[in-house]
Scaffold this motif. Structure first.
Motif, PDB file in Angstrom:
ATOM      1  N   VAL A  38       6.943   1.228   5.959  1.00 39.60           N
ATOM      2  CA  VAL A  38       7.697   0.784   4.502  1.00 39.60           C
ATOM      3  C   VAL A  38       6.181   0.981   3.505  1.00 39.60           C
ATOM      4  O   VAL A  38       6.350   1.467   2.454  1.00 39.60           O
ATOM      5  CB  VAL A  38       8.235  -0.614   4.387  1.00 39.60           C
ATOM      6  CG1 VAL A  38       8.584  -0.733   2.958  1.00 39.60           C
ATOM      7  CG2 VAL A  38       9.374  -0.325   5.379  1.00 39.60           C
ATOM      8  N   LEU A  39       5.238   0.295   3.994  1.00 37.27           N
ATOM      9  CA  LEU A  39       4.008   0.270   3.027  1.00 37.27           C
ATOM     10  C   LEU A  39       3.384   1.380   2.630  1.00 37.27           C
ATOM     11  O   LEU A  39       3.111   1.736   1.545  1.00 37.27           O
ATOM     12  CB  LEU A  39       2.854  -0.668   3.702  1.00 37.27           C
ATOM     13  CG  LEU A  39       3.306  -2.131   3.970  1.00 37.27           C
ATOM     14  CD1 LEU A  39       1.918  -2.821   4.746  1.00 37.27           C
ATOM     15  CD2 LEU A  39       3.738  -2.860   2.967  1.00 37.27           C
ATOM     16  N   LEU A  40       3.387   2.390   3.551  1.00 42.85           N
ATOM     17  CA  LEU A  40       2.874   3.765   3.558  1.00 42.85           C
ATOM     18  C   LEU A  40       3.858   4.423   2.670  1.00 42.85           C
ATOM     19  O   LEU A  40       3.032   5.136   1.610  1.00 42.85           O
ATOM     20  CB  LEU A  40       2.597   4.522   4.862  1.00 42.85           C
ATOM     21  CG  LEU A  40       2.135   5.838   4.817  1.00 42.85           C
ATOM     22  CD1 LEU A  40       0.898   6.086   4.108  1.00 42.85           C
ATOM     23  CD2 LEU A  40       2.224   6.555   6.090  1.00 42.85           C
ATOM     24  N   ALA A  41       5.227   4.379   2.807  1.00 43.17           N
ATOM     25  CA  ALA A  41       5.830   5.287   1.769  1.00 43.17           C
ATOM     26  C   ALA A  41       5.775   4.864   0.365  1.00 43.17           C
ATOM     27  O   ALA A  41       5.988   5.594  -0.400  1.00 43.17           O
ATOM     28  CB  ALA A  41       7.425   5.018   2.483  1.00 43.17           C
ATOM     29  N   HIS A  42       5.459   3.587   0.167  1.00 37.37           N
ATOM     30  CA  HIS A  42       5.428   3.354  -1.124  1.00 37.37           C
ATOM     31  C   HIS A  42       4.036   3.450  -1.680  1.00 37.37           C
ATOM     32  O   HIS A  42       3.737   3.469  -2.945  1.00 37.37           O
ATOM     33  CB  HIS A  42       5.966   1.805  -1.362  1.00 37.37           C
ATOM     34  CG  HIS A  42       7.381   1.675  -1.186  1.00 37.37           C
ATOM     35  ND1 HIS A  42       7.954   1.853  -2.275  1.00 37.37           N
ATOM     36  CD2 HIS A  42       8.216   1.221  -0.240  1.00 37.37           C
ATOM     37  CE1 HIS A  42       9.322   1.591  -1.885  1.00 37.37           C
ATOM     38  NE2 HIS A  42       9.416   1.456  -0.618  1.00 37.37           N
ATOM     39  N   PHE A  43       2.996   3.522  -0.823  1.00 34.32           N
ATOM     40  CA  PHE A  43       1.567   3.655  -1.371  1.00 34.32           C
ATOM     41  C   PHE A  43       1.157   5.208  -1.682  1.00 34.32           C
ATOM     42  O   PHE A  43       0.802   5.306  -2.599  1.00 34.32           O
ATOM     43  CB  PHE A  43       0.672   3.270  -0.214  1.00 34.32           C
ATOM     44  CG  PHE A  43      -0.725   3.548  -0.440  1.00 34.32           C
ATOM     45  CD1 PHE A  43      -1.333   2.819  -1.347  1.00 34.32           C
ATOM     46  CD2 PHE A  43      -1.105   4.773   0.280  1.00 34.32           C
ATOM     47  CE1 PHE A  43      -2.889   3.318  -1.649  1.00 34.32           C
ATOM     48  CE2 PHE A  43      -2.813   4.892  -0.133  1.00 34.32           C
ATOM     49  CZ  PHE A  43      -3.270   3.928  -0.896  1.00 34.32           C
ATOM     50  N   ALA A  44       1.955   6.064  -1.053  1.00 31.64           N
ATOM     51  CA  ALA A  44       1.507   7.443  -1.055  1.00 31.64           C
ATOM     52  C   ALA A  44       1.976   7.841  -2.752  1.00 31.64           C
ATOM     53  O   ALA A  44       3.041   7.498  -3.323  1.00 31.64           O
ATOM     54  CB  ALA A  44       2.403   8.200  -0.391  1.00 31.64           C
ATOM     55  N   THR A  45       1.283   8.865  -3.057  1.00 30.35           N
ATOM     56  CA  THR A  45       1.667   9.220  -4.378  1.00 30.35           C
ATOM     57  C   THR A  45       2.594  10.419  -4.324  1.00 30.35           C
ATOM     58  O   THR A  45       2.472  11.611  -3.875  1.00 30.35           O
ATOM     59  CB  THR A  45       0.299   9.874  -5.055  1.00 30.35           C
ATOM     60  OG1 THR A  45      -0.749   8.957  -5.288  1.00 30.35           O
ATOM     61  CG2 THR A  45       0.654  10.430  -6.446  1.00 30.35           C
ATOM     62  N   VAL A  46       3.849   9.997  -4.748  1.00 28.45           N
ATOM     63  CA  VAL A  46       5.034  10.931  -4.676  1.00 28.45           C
ATOM     64  C   VAL A  46       5.210  11.557  -6.036  1.00 28.45           C
ATOM     65  O   VAL A  46       6.237  10.573  -6.882  1.00 28.45           O
ATOM     66  CB  VAL A  46       6.256  10.279  -3.863  1.00 28.45           C
ATOM     67  CG1 VAL A  46       7.410  11.315  -3.758  1.00 28.45           C
ATOM     68  CG2 VAL A  46       5.746   9.751  -2.357  1.00 28.45           C
ATOM     69  N   LEU A 196      -8.019   3.578  -1.763  1.00 27.70           N
ATOM     70  CA  LEU A 196      -8.036   2.708  -0.552  1.00 27.70           C
ATOM     71  C   LEU A 196      -7.675   1.286  -1.090  1.00 27.70           C
ATOM     72  O   LEU A 196      -7.831   0.630  -1.927  1.00 27.70           O
ATOM     73  CB  LEU A 196      -9.370   2.460  -0.091  1.00 27.70           C
ATOM     74  CG  LEU A 196      -9.769   1.445   0.980  1.00 27.70           C
ATOM     75  CD1 LEU A 196      -8.981   1.834   2.246  1.00 27.70           C
ATOM     76  CD2 LEU A 196     -11.421   1.386   1.106  1.00 27.70           C
ATOM     77  N   ARG A 197      -6.411   0.907  -0.096  1.00 30.50           N
ATOM     78  CA  ARG A 197      -5.773  -0.512  -0.414  1.00 30.50           C
ATOM     79  C   ARG A 197      -5.922  -1.287   0.968  1.00 30.50           C
ATOM     80  O   ARG A 197      -5.217  -0.714   1.985  1.00 30.50           O
ATOM     81  CB  ARG A 197      -4.612  -0.364  -1.034  1.00 30.50           C
ATOM     82  CG  ARG A 197      -4.103  -1.756  -1.605  1.00 30.50           C
ATOM     83  CD  ARG A 197      -2.951  -1.606  -2.328  1.00 30.50           C
ATOM     84  NE  ARG A 197      -2.452  -3.082  -2.891  1.00 30.50           N
ATOM     85  CZ  ARG A 197      -1.391  -3.085  -3.625  1.00 30.50           C
ATOM     86  NH1 ARG A 197      -0.448  -2.166  -3.608  1.00 30.50           N
ATOM     87  NH2 ARG A 197      -1.196  -4.226  -4.299  1.00 30.50           N
ATOM     88  N   PHE A 198      -6.420  -2.367   1.031  1.00 32.03           N
ATOM     89  CA  PHE A 198      -6.405  -3.245   2.162  1.00 32.03           C
ATOM     90  C   PHE A 198      -5.178  -4.093   2.249  1.00 32.03           C
ATOM     91  O   PHE A 198      -4.321  -4.334   1.128  1.00 32.03           O
ATOM     92  CB  PHE A 198      -7.388  -4.265   2.054  1.00 32.03           C
ATOM     93  CG  PHE A 198      -8.721  -3.452   2.827  1.00 32.03           C
ATOM     94  CD1 PHE A 198      -8.975  -2.948   3.817  1.00 32.03           C
ATOM     95  CD2 PHE A 198      -9.663  -3.265   1.935  1.00 32.03           C
ATOM     96  CE1 PHE A 198     -10.149  -2.325   4.292  1.00 32.03           C
ATOM     97  CE2 PHE A 198     -10.734  -2.693   1.919  1.00 32.03           C
ATOM     98  CZ  PHE A 198     -11.141  -2.182   3.486  1.00 32.03           C
ATOM     99  N   GLU A 213      -5.735   7.259   0.918  1.00 36.21           N
ATOM    100  CA  GLU A 213      -5.074   8.509   0.375  1.00 36.21           C
ATOM    101  C   GLU A 213      -6.461   9.450   0.066  1.00 36.21           C
ATOM    102  O   GLU A 213      -7.581   9.066  -0.584  1.00 36.21           O
ATOM    103  CB  GLU A 213      -4.373   8.350  -0.884  1.00 36.21           C
ATOM    104  CG  GLU A 213      -3.635   9.547  -1.514  1.00 36.21           C
ATOM    105  CD  GLU A 213      -2.769   9.433  -2.378  1.00 36.21           C
ATOM    106  OE1 GLU A 213      -1.437   9.499  -2.180  1.00 36.21           O
ATOM    107  OE2 GLU A 213      -3.025   9.324  -3.775  1.00 36.21           O
ATOM    108  N   GLY A 214      -6.414  10.586   0.683  1.00 38.23           N
ATOM    109  CA  GLY A 214      -7.412  11.517   0.344  1.00 38.23           C
ATOM    110  C   GLY A 214      -6.858  13.047  -0.205  1.00 38.23           C
ATOM    111  O   GLY A 214      -5.818  13.239  -0.342  1.00 38.23           O
ATOM    112  N   ILE A 215      -7.778  13.504  -0.925  1.00 39.86           N
ATOM    113  CA  ILE A 215      -7.271  14.855  -1.748  1.00 39.86           C
ATOM    114  C   ILE A 215      -8.252  15.951  -1.253  1.00 39.86           C
ATOM    115  O   ILE A 215      -9.243  16.048  -0.908  1.00 39.86           O
ATOM    116  CB  ILE A 215      -7.553  14.680  -3.248  1.00 39.86           C
ATOM    117  CG1 ILE A 215      -6.683  13.791  -3.796  1.00 39.86           C
ATOM    118  CG2 ILE A 215      -7.404  16.147  -3.865  1.00 39.86           C
ATOM    119  CD1 ILE A 215      -6.783  13.509  -5.079  1.00 39.86           C
ATOM    120  N   ARG A 216      -7.549  17.109  -0.860  1.00 43.92           N
ATOM    121  CA  ARG A 216      -8.039  18.298  -0.228  1.00 43.92           C
ATOM    122  C   ARG A 216      -8.821  18.901  -1.413  1.00 43.92           C
ATOM    123  O   ARG A 216      -8.543  19.140  -2.435  1.00 43.92           O
ATOM    124  CB  ARG A 216      -6.958  19.274  -0.163  1.00 43.92           C
ATOM    125  CG  ARG A 216      -7.581  20.436   0.811  1.00 43.92           C
ATOM    126  CD  ARG A 216      -7.635  20.174   2.045  1.00 43.92           C
ATOM    127  NE  ARG A 216      -7.726  21.369   3.056  1.00 43.92           N
ATOM    128  CZ  ARG A 216      -8.834  22.070   3.673  1.00 43.92           C
ATOM    129  NH1 ARG A 216      -9.837  21.576   3.204  1.00 43.92           N
ATOM    130  NH2 ARG A 216      -8.588  23.054   4.227  1.00 43.92           N
TER     131      ARG A 216
END
Length: 259
Positions: A38-46, A196-198, A213-216
């Motif tokens: 759940v945390l990942l799905a809300h952290f990602a830039t969508v 980055l978020r702890f 989250e990283g950017i290519r």
């Protein structure tokens, strides 16, 4: 919506995703998604209309939540046939089959499965523990969900890099004590860490998880965001966590995907 019982097999149950009335098929002895998904799905830039890939989708929770945040298409990859079947039935149950495509595949060998360099967002909730750490039951899908049994951190990151085009984003949840390993793997794959978020269970407690989250082919420059607190002083979910479950799905209505 069809009769829910017809979607279940022996030992399976329907759990609430707590968004849009959607449900997810799970099995207590096979695999159940956790808070980290759940945390990942809300952290990602969508961004609305994005075309995404979920590496190791399990029962599909992250893929469904990305759809709820506006992804136009999510390729949900899962190696284990049982989990892939559960995720696929959940996608049909929630009438999301046109957005969430469950693909039974090994993301370490994606040639011929998905195109290289065309994805705009890749997410992963990978195995946290190297082999040799913690109890390992090799007979269950939970083993490869928790341990680097079928895929290492490097495998996950390299697969994401292979899928992403320039400026595409890769978001991942991992253990906080593996931060150095995570950043090294990202940079080795030309995925520059940008956010980055702890994650802390409570205030004034050391973090156990991190979201990154990283950017290519991105430029150097890492933004460290305020920690995400899961529980408040009363032991209840924090306001931020509660807000996740108050949201309604914002399904993408356009054609195709955008950046």
């Amino acid at each position: 919506m069809s009769d829910h019982a017809s979607f279940l097999q022996d030992g399976e149950r329907l759990d609430e995703l707590l968004i849009g009335g959607w449900k997810i098929i799970q099995h207590a002895e096979v695999f159940c998604f956790g808070m980290d998904a759940v945390l990942l799905a809300h952290f990602a830039t969508v961004k609305s209309g994005v075309r995404a890939v979920d590496l190791g989708t399990g029962t599909g929770a992250i893929a469904f939540l990305l759809a709820a945040r506006g992804a136009a298409h999510v390729a949900a990859l899962e190696l284990h046939p049982r989990l892939a079947d559960m995720a696929r039935r959940s996608s049909t149950l929630n009438e999301l089959a046109d957005i969430v495509q469950v693909v039974e595949a090994d993301y370490r060998a994606l040639s011929g499965i998905l195109p290289a360099g065309e994805s705009q967002l890749v997410v992963a909730n990978p195995p946290y523990r190297p082999l040799g750490q913690g109890y390992l039951n090799r007979e269950t899908p939970v083993a490869s969900a928790c341990h680097e049994l079928t895929a290492t951190l490097t495998d996950v990151v390299n697969s994401a890099a292979w899928l992403l085009g320039d400026r595409g984003r890769f978001a991942m949840v991992h253990r906080a004590d593996r931060l150095c390993d995570v950043i090294a793997a990202l940079r080795e794959a030309s995925l520059e860490p940008k956010r980055l978020r702890f994650v802390q269970s409570r205030e004034n407690v050391a973090p156990k998880l991190l979201l990154i989250e990283g950017i290519r082919s991105g430029k150097p420059g890492l933004a460290v965001e305020p920690p995400l607190i899961i529980y408040d002083a009363a032991g209840e979910y924090s306001e931020e966590i509660r807000s996740y479950y108050r949201q309604e799905p914002v399904l993408y209505k356009g054609k195709g995907g955008g950046r």
